[in-house]
Design a protein around this motif. Structure first.
Motif, PDB file in Angstrom:
ATOM      1  N   LEU A  36      29.416  22.331  -8.946  1.00  0.00           N
ATOM      2  CA  LEU A  36      29.187  23.598  -9.642  1.00  0.00           C
ATOM      3  C   LEU A  36      27.756  23.728 -10.148  1.00  0.00           C
ATOM      4  N   GLY A  37      26.916  22.738  -9.859  1.00  0.00           N
ATOM      5  CA  GLY A  37      25.505  22.811 -10.208  1.00  0.00           C
ATOM      6  C   GLY A  37      25.114  22.140 -11.501  1.00  0.00           C
ATOM      7  N   ALA A  38      26.019  21.428 -12.132  1.00  0.00           N
ATOM      8  CA  ALA A  38      25.697  20.776 -13.407  1.00  0.00           C
ATOM      9  C   ALA A  38      24.998  19.442 -13.170  1.00  0.00           C
ATOM     10  N   LYS A  39      24.123  19.068 -14.093  1.00  0.00           N
ATOM     11  CA  LYS A  39      23.512  17.739 -14.099  1.00  0.00           C
ATOM     12  C   LYS A  39      24.403  16.842 -14.948  1.00  0.00           C
ATOM     13  N   VAL A  40      24.922  15.803 -14.337  1.00  0.00           N
ATOM     14  CA  VAL A  40      25.966  15.014 -14.989  1.00  0.00           C
ATOM     15  C   VAL A  40      25.574  13.546 -15.064  1.00  0.00           C
ATOM     16  N   GLU A  41      25.866  12.954 -16.197  1.00  0.00           N
ATOM     17  CA  GLU A  41      25.678  11.522 -16.400  1.00  0.00           C
ATOM     18  C   GLU A  41      26.967  10.970 -17.009  1.00  0.00           C
TER      19      GLU A  41
END
Length: 412
Positions: free
Chosen positions: A161-166
């Motif tokens: 969905l385009g999120a930057k995830v850690e």
């Protein structure tokens, strides 16, 4: 024991109907056997998620008009008004939700997929109608050793969905202790551990170590069995914005909904017979006079009106054998095909015909027995025929809206 109304089944439809009737001064008893399907509810309510062709519905209120005439919504006098009342009923029980019947949003599943929803508990992460998330930077934080929150799937879905995830993992001494037993590392057990101010402070300290201000922290929904107080307290203690994501069952948000609705019913003067089961009833002509239960062996429960809210096959509201599909308590008529070969499709991914089986009702949701209407027995929720809640994503909507319609019919 005498009541104005006896409701058979203590799930979402039974509680909704009971609350509405109790709000209007009726003396109501709910007979509830076992746990309801709310224990599988992720904290979202669906009015109509997909149309008959499997396409996502953007405006449920508009799409309702295209449903088959046999759908339970056809027996709800005003779907829009009932949807608004259902939202009000949740709010009065202390369940804060976001969403609107005129525009679906999306909820996040434990597998990282998006599913259309009508209402969702406030703290749960959702996406808008276009699939846009409310945050670009998301820190997915799990509890060390908790396996019912599959972070790899969640992360993959968020990144799609385009999120930057850690991804990060945290723990506390109490959670470490719980991890020594696999049976304790379940959502409901973790919620009990974290139902304490000191525990929440420790968890918040650990979360603050891995998350910074301005980020969104996505935690598994293992907080707040009785109410949302623990969630609110944690949100105040964490520097970042706290959002929750559904886990694998049992689902704490659904258990909370059940507990808060049941508390609301109790506060209105309602009676719940927990862990008891209706085993049969006494009829006088076209009316049900009283019911007997497994535990009240020496007395019966009488009422002016009765509501069947026992659910479908999963909760044994419907059962089947080699002869056919039947309603097991009273033998009410069932809408189902006779041939067993017509109950299912060969492919698992096709809509299964048996999902649309249910008790027969007239236009006012009175049940039928032997082809004749039973004058004082109504049916509500999943026990009704005419829809496939998996294909249409309408189960909780049918539960609440038909329950409200039944309560209105009784009050008239």
């Amino acid at each position: 024991m005498k009541f104005d109304v006896v409701i058979i089944g203590g799930g979402l439809s039974g509680l909704t109907c009971g609350i509405k009737l109790a709000e209007n001064g009726k003396k109501v008893c709910i007979v509830s056997f076992g746990q309801s399907s709310l224990h599988f509810n992720p904290g979202s309510f669906e009015l109509l998620g997909y149309d008959a062709n499997g396409s996502v519905v953007k405006n449920p209120l508009e799409a309702v008009s295209a449903l088959a005439p046999c759908h339970p919504y056809a027996k709800v006098a005003d779907v829009a008004a009932a949807a608004a009342e259902a939202k009000r009923l949740l709010a009065d029980a202390g369940i804060a939700v976001k969403g609107d019947a005129a525009a679906n949003h999306f909820r996040l599943t434990p597998m990282g997929a998006l599913k259309p929803a009508w209402l969702t508990i406030d703290e749960m992460l959702t996406a808008d109608a276009d699939g846009k998330l409310p945050a670009e930077n998301i820190k997915v934080v799990n509890i060390v050793g908790y396996l019912d929150y599959p972070t790899k799937f969640v992360v993959a879905g968020l990144r799609k969905l385009g999120a930057k995830v850690e991804v990060k993992a945290v723990t506390t001494p109490s959670l470490d202790k719980a991890r020594r037993s696999a049976s304790e590392m379940r959502s409901a057990n973790l919620a009990k551990v974290l139902n304490d101010d000191a525990e929440l402070q420790q968890l918040a300290q650990e979360v603050n170590k891995v998350a910074s201000e301005g980020e969104t922290v996505l935690l598994p929904a293992v907080l707040g069995l009785a109410d949302a107080e623990a969630v609110s307290k944690l949100a105040e203690l964490v520097n970042a914005k706290v959002q929750l994501a559904a886990t694998l069952p049992p689902l704490v948000p659904g258990v909370r909904v059940q507990n808060m609705l049941r508390k609301r019913f109790h506060n209105l003067g309602g009676t719940v017979l927990v862990g008891d089961q209706v085993t049969g009833g006494k009829f006088d002509g076209s009316k049900l006079v009283s019911v007997s239960t497994a535990k009240l062996t020496e007395e019966t429960i009488s009422a002016q009106q009765f509501v069947l809210a026992t659910g479908s096959f999963m909760s044994h509201g419907l059962e089947s054998n080699y002869q056919g599909v039947y309603e097991p308590v009273f033998g009410f008529d069932v809408d189902a095909t006779d041939g067993r070969h017509d109950w299912t499709k060969e492919s698992t991914y096709e809509a299964q015909p048996y999902m649309e089986f249910g008790v027969s009702t007239d236009a006012t949701l009175h049940v039928k027995k032997g082809g004749k209407t039973v004058d004082n027995v109504f049916a509500a929720g999943a026990v009704l025929s005419g829809h496939n809640y998996i294909k249409l994503a309408d189960g909780t909507g049918v539960d609440m809206l038909t329950a409200l319609q039944v309560s209105n019919n009784i009050l008239k």
